[in-house]
Design an enzyme around this catalytic site. Structure first.
Site: not given
Ligand code: BES
Ligand code: ZN
Length: 455
Positions: A88, A153-154, A427
């Site tokens: 992800d 995870e994010e 990010h």
């Protein structure tokens, strides 16, 4: 081994094209709009696993996004390595700052641009291709191998703990290997032995039923934006310490040995300042930049909003004000304990004229590795050979919530071998992955599986 390395070298260009296909899938886990894409990405990863020659691979549904699990257990006398990573990715806004669209990967100046290129699709791909090189180059792997690649995870790995508990036997291993961190700098292969944890909140304030005319009501009511800034101002003191009572109770202090080890790393604070373009660096008094980033907790307001921000002016007292706050934790702080302390403190310091509520968002435990296990020495040897350079032990200021959990549940060494670079815009707009590190990452991983076969 020669045949393995040769296979990787001969197929390098093809690997890059395949990595692009993985990056093309917009698997943004935080966005409901992309749920189908996340799902599609899980199946795509499964197909890669089957294509590289694993014995089995499956997509496991969860209450959130799916988990992909695959294995190749053909070396009964040898250790088992569990490779964890995530498919992800983070959202892509602000979109207009991307030089090329986030899900249309392109290689420029030896960099693969695209969302997820380094965090973490590119790093997961390194392992998939290193395993493929073993299996297609020689027909076998020197170890037993399990892949656990998740899709949350994010967003805090909410459903992974239950999966681990329910499938402990399937996931049992002698070593956990993760590539989702960075190298200290280009040319310096790095093993990460500490991660910070996370506690994340939204603060919501309400001052009145609805927005009010600032002339008719100004002077008679408390403005919630002012109230919010008063709260924010009391979260840290003038020395950069977090002002929440009891906050530091569980913090493991730096010992002189830690400080010396950090001071010896090739890291220049002035170069770092210039790189991020800050007028002056800031941090908790009495600690170096690396100490503050890796070994001390910190608190940051990530966003603040409320009231009128449009063109021109509007004389109004807003009814509401909001803020998002992230707190990075270090061993042995616990996100739940910190959340309770934060909520108590915010409600205590909130001005009586406003209603305040605190929402708990995701969190994660901090992690500190015991590096005495031979798996660490094995990793040092493999990285040194792959990068032709000495290896350093670092920590990271970021979080990977599952790491401490899997360490506790499996009770085996967790080795974080990162192939990213600190300035690759994870990010942020224009995320990229250094293609030389991708190539050397594959080479190092090929050596690493061999080294781990003898621990
Ligand atoms: N790959 C990062 C972890 C990381 C961050 C490594 C910084 C090295 C430097 C991971 O994907 C990540 O971003 N984790 C989140 C976790 C959170 C959303 C629960 C983080 O640290 O913000
Ligand atoms: Zn990330």
């Amino acid at each position: 081994m020669e045949a393995v390395v040769r296979y990787a070298a001969e197929n390098h260009d093809r690997f890059l094209e395949e990595l692009k296909d993985l990056i093309r899938i917009p698997s943004i886990s935080s966005s409901t709009e992309h749920k189908d894409d996340v799902d599609r990405c899980a199946h795509f990863v499964k197909e890669i696993m089957l294509g590289i020659g694993l014995e089995s691979a499956e997509v496991w549904q969860t209450d959130g996004h799916p988990i992909v699990y695959g294995e190749c257990l053909g070396a009964p006398e040898k250790p088992t390595v569990l490779i964890y990573g995530h498919y992800d990715v983070q959202p892509v806004d602000p979109l207009d700052l991307w030089e090329t669209p986030p899900f249309e990967p392109s290689i420029r100046n030896g960099r693969m641009y695209g969302r997820g290129s380094v965090d973490d699709k590119g790093q997961v791909h390194i392992h998939l291709k290193a395993v493929q090189s073993w299996l297609k180059g020689t027909g076998t792997l020197p170890i037993n191998l399990k892949f656990l690649i998740e899709g949350e995870e994010e967003v805090g790995s909410k459903n992974l703990n239950a999966f681990l508990i329910d499938n402990q036997k399937m996931l049992a291993a002698d070593v956990v290997l993760i590539s989702d961190t960075s190298m200290l700098q280009k040319g310096v292969p790095s093993i990460c032995c500490g991660l910070r944890g996370l506690a994340y909140f939204q603060i919501d304030l309400r001052g009145s039923k609805q927005d009010l005319h600032s002339g008719s009501f100004g002077g008679a009511v408390k403005n919630p934006i002012h109230a919010l800034t008063e709260i924010v101002n009391q979260l840290k003191d003038e020395k950069g310490r977090i002002a929440i009572p009891g906050f530091y109770d569980d913090v493991v202090d730096l010992v002189p040995g830690d400080r010396e080890a950090l001071a010896q790393l090739p890291f220049d604070e002035e170069d770092y300042r210039k790189e991020i373009g800050a007028a002056k660096l800031y941090g908790e008094e009495g600690f170096s930049v690396l100490e503050n980033l890796w070994c001390r907790p910190t608190l940051d307001v990530c966003g603040i909003w409320g009231g009128f921000t449009g063109e021109g002016s509007k004389t109004v007292i807003p009814a509401e004000a909001h803020a998002k706050v992230s707190i990075r934790l270090v061993s042995h702080q616990d996100p739940e304990t910190v959340a309770a302390l934060f909520e108590d403190y915010v409600s205590k310091i909130a001005p009586p004229e406003v209603e305040v509520s605190v929402q708990r968002m995701h969190g994660g435990l901090p992690f500190l590795a015991d590096t005495s296990h031979p798996a660490f020495e094995a990793s040092v040897r493999a990285l040194k050979k792959g990068f032709d350079s000495d290896v350093v032990f670092i920590r990271e200021g970021g979080s990977i919530p599952f790491v401490q959990t899997i360490d506790e549940v499996l009770n085996v060494p967790v080795v974080l071998v990162g192939f990213g670079l600190p300035d690759e815009n994870a990010h942020a707009p224009n995320e990229w992955f250094d293609m030389e590190n991708y190539e050397k990452g594959i080479l190092s991983s090929i050596y690493l599986y061999d080294e781990l076969s003898r621990i």
